[in-house]
Design a protein around this motif. Structure first.
Motif, PDB file in Angstrom:
ATOM      1  N   ASP A 160      46.521  35.758  51.125  1.00  0.00           N
ATOM      2  CA  ASP A 160      45.612  36.750  52.102  1.00  0.00           C
ATOM      3  C   ASP A 160      45.180  37.920  50.544  1.00  0.00           C
ATOM      4  OD1 ASP A 160      44.657  35.109  53.696  1.00  0.00           O
ATOM      5  OD2 ASP A 160      45.465  36.265  55.049  1.00  0.00           O
ATOM      6  N   LEU A 161      46.493  38.272  50.983  1.00  0.00           N
ATOM      7  CA  LEU A 161      47.189  39.676  49.767  1.00  0.00           C
ATOM      8  C   LEU A 161      46.417  39.147  48.307  1.00  0.00           C
ATOM      9  CD1 LEU A 161      48.288  42.656  49.389  1.00  0.00           C
ATOM     10  CD2 LEU A 161      50.407  40.971  48.608  1.00  0.00           C
ATOM     11  N   ILE A 162      46.814  38.270  47.693  1.00  0.00           N
ATOM     12  CA  ILE A 162      46.606  37.852  46.258  1.00  0.00           C
ATOM     13  C   ILE A 162      44.984  37.346  46.438  1.00  0.00           C
ATOM     14  CG2 ILE A 162      46.906  36.088  44.754  1.00  0.00           C
ATOM     15  CD1 ILE A 162      48.910  37.858  44.904  1.00  0.00           C
ATOM     16  N   SER A 163      44.321  36.517  47.890  1.00  0.00           N
ATOM     17  CA  SER A 163      42.706  35.778  46.839  1.00  0.00           C
ATOM     18  C   SER A 163      42.306  37.383  47.881  1.00  0.00           C
ATOM     19  CB  SER A 163      42.699  34.649  47.983  1.00  0.00           C
ATOM     20  OG  SER A 163      43.843  33.879  47.586  1.00  0.00           O
ATOM     21  N   GLY A 165      43.113  41.130  49.606  1.00  0.00           N
ATOM     22  CA  GLY A 165      43.535  41.989  49.265  1.00  0.00           C
ATOM     23  C   GLY A 165      43.270  42.986  48.128  1.00  0.00           C
ATOM     24  N   LEU A 166      43.391  41.990  46.984  1.00  0.00           N
ATOM     25  CA  LEU A 166      43.219  42.587  45.577  1.00  0.00           C
ATOM     26  C   LEU A 166      42.310  41.662  44.957  1.00  0.00           C
ATOM     27  CD1 LEU A 166      47.441  42.280  44.766  1.00  0.00           C
ATOM     28  CD2 LEU A 166      46.309  43.598  45.656  1.00  0.00           C
ATOM     29  N   GLY A 167      41.599  41.071  45.752  1.00  0.00           N
ATOM     30  CA  GLY A 167      39.585  40.657  45.797  1.00  0.00           C
ATOM     31  C   GLY A 167      40.075  39.822  44.054  1.00  0.00           C
ATOM     32  N   LEU A 168      41.157  39.301  43.859  1.00  0.00           N
ATOM     33  CA  LEU A 168      41.134  38.098  42.990  1.00  0.00           C
ATOM     34  C   LEU A 168      40.442  36.027  43.813  1.00  0.00           C
ATOM     35  CD1 LEU A 168      45.263  38.833  41.963  1.00  0.00           C
ATOM     36  CD2 LEU A 168      42.719  39.714  40.721  1.00  0.00           C
ATOM     37  N   GLY A 169      40.436  36.579  44.409  1.00  0.00           N
ATOM     38  CA  GLY A 169      39.543  34.630  44.649  1.00  0.00           C
ATOM     39  C   GLY A 169      39.896  34.130  44.974  1.00  0.00           C
ATOM     40  N   TYR A 170      39.479  32.583  46.299  1.00  0.00           N
ATOM     41  CA  TYR A 170      40.242  31.723  45.643  1.00  0.00           C
ATOM     42  C   TYR A 170      40.875  30.461  45.164  1.00  0.00           C
ATOM     43  CZ  TYR A 170      38.100  33.290  50.914  1.00  0.00           C
ATOM     44  OH  TYR A 170      37.897  34.829  50.995  1.00  0.00           O
ATOM     45  N   VAL A 171      39.699  30.772  44.360  1.00  0.00           N
ATOM     46  CA  VAL A 171      39.960  29.951  42.967  1.00  0.00           C
ATOM     47  C   VAL A 171      41.456  30.436  42.592  1.00  0.00           C
ATOM     48  CG1 VAL A 171      39.733  28.283  40.503  1.00  0.00           C
ATOM     49  CG2 VAL A 171      37.841  28.950  42.316  1.00  0.00           C
ATOM     50  N   GLY A 173      43.787  32.381  43.484  1.00  0.00           N
ATOM     51  CA  GLY A 173      44.895  32.084  44.496  1.00  0.00           C
ATOM     52  C   GLY A 173      45.164  30.656  44.106  1.00  0.00           C
ATOM     53  N   THR A 174      44.281  29.550  44.559  1.00  0.00           N
ATOM     54  CA  THR A 174      44.736  28.011  44.146  1.00  0.00           C
ATOM     55  C   THR A 174      45.220  28.042  43.237  1.00  0.00           C
ATOM     56  OG1 THR A 174      43.366  27.453  45.663  1.00  0.00           O
ATOM     57  CG2 THR A 174      44.232  25.471  44.631  1.00  0.00           C
ATOM     58  N   ILE A 175      45.125  28.271  41.728  1.00  0.00           N
ATOM     59  CA  ILE A 175      45.899  28.030  41.071  1.00  0.00           C
ATOM     60  C   ILE A 175      47.154  28.271  40.374  1.00  0.00           C
ATOM     61  CG2 ILE A 175      45.326  28.229  38.120  1.00  0.00           C
ATOM     62  CD1 ILE A 175      42.627  28.002  38.906  1.00  0.00           C
ATOM     63  N   LEU A 176      47.133  29.685  40.741  1.00  0.00           N
ATOM     64  CA  LEU A 176      48.164  30.442  40.763  1.00  0.00           C
ATOM     65  C   LEU A 176      49.672  30.259  42.257  1.00  0.00           C
ATOM     66  CD1 LEU A 176      50.490  33.420  40.321  1.00  0.00           C
ATOM     67  CD2 LEU A 176      49.008  34.709  42.306  1.00  0.00           C
TER      68      LEU A 176
END
Length: 272
Positions: A160-163, A165-171, A173-176
């Motif tokens: 949740d922090l990556i996707s 909280g930091l606003g980087l999105g679910y795509v 986050g999935t790739i990362l």
């Protein structure tokens, strides 16, 4: 060809968790995705609210754990029921900290990292191993499930922090998280990194990966998702989980019969 290695036979007969195979990782990721979407389904779509959902899922988890500890050996249906429920409860732990208590996601991530590390330290100090291939006693299994709970809570907070909280999105986050798991696989198989470290690192990362996949599929396009919805996502993934769990159960039963046919002693009881 039957594997007659004594250590492998002991694992089949006595270990209370499944062997780490491709099917294991598939069902693990699916269970984490279901944990994310089903918690949202009960909380938002059904309207139970976060507190009531937490109490209900927590109660069901305790019942499932009691059934798991009552078994004398690995039983696929019971084991994976615990995993699915503990993934939901782990998600709810983080959600309660964030939504009810207002704890920032970065703080939750640090706290659960510290608590998980402490769990591993105590586990190793008492048992001298963190290997899941040696879960032969009740105490080791207790350490195992405590660690699993905190991996789910940590994974939820980090995902949740990556996707979000930091606003980087679910795509992203999935790739990362998929890339990080791939890097661990390369370290293990290409560079022979420590197998226990690689297992637990990958296990932790499958939680934010599954959560990112679940949110990507279930959330609306306006929120960065595909818009499938929590209901359909949860149902489809639960069906796949049941199918793979049945496959694993049949496979383990066949291996046990082969091991016993090769002269291995029958399992009588589990050590305390």
């Amino acid at each position: 060809m039957t594997n007659t290695n004594p250590d492998h036979t002991r694992t089949i007969l006595l270990n209370r968790v499944p062997e780490v195979t491709l099917a294991f990782w598939v069902i693990k990721i699916l269970s984490t995705t279901t944990g994310e979407t089903f918690a949202d389904f009960l909380n938002d779509d059904v309207g139970l609210g976060l507190s009531l959902t937490t109490w209900i899922m927590g109660g069901l988890l305790l019942v499932a754990l009691a059934a798991q500890f009552a078994t004398k050996r690995y039983t696929s249906g019971v084991y994976w029921t615990v995993v699915v429920l503990i993934s939901i409860v782990g998600t709810l732990l983080t959600d309660n900290l964030t939504d009810v208590l207002g704890v920032p996601l970065w703080v939750s991530t640090l706290v659960f990292s510290a608590v998980l590390a402490l769990t591993f330290v105590i586990w190793f100090a008492r048992e001298r191993t963190l290997s899941i291939h040696t879960i032969f006693t009740r105490r080791r299994e207790a350490f195992y499930w405590i660690a699993i709970l905190f991996t789910f809570a940590l994974g939820t907070a980090a995902g949740d922090l990556i996707s979000e909280g930091l606003g980087l999105g679910y795509v992203f986050g999935t790739i990362l998280f998929a890339a990080l798991i791939g890097a661990i696989a390369i370290a293990r198989f290409a560079f022979k990194a420590n197998v226990v470290f690689c297992f637990w690192a990958a296990y932790i990362l499958t939680r934010p990966l599954g959560a990112s996949i679940g949110d990507l599929l279930s959330q609306s396009p306006a929120d960065g998702g595909v818009g499938v919805g929590t209901t359909l996502t949860s149902v489809v993934f639960l069906v796949i989980i049941v199918a793979v769990a049945v496959y694993l159960g049949v496979k383990v039963d066949r291996q046990r019969r082969e091991a016993l046919a090769n002269g291995a002693p029958a399992l009588v009881a589990v050590a305390p």
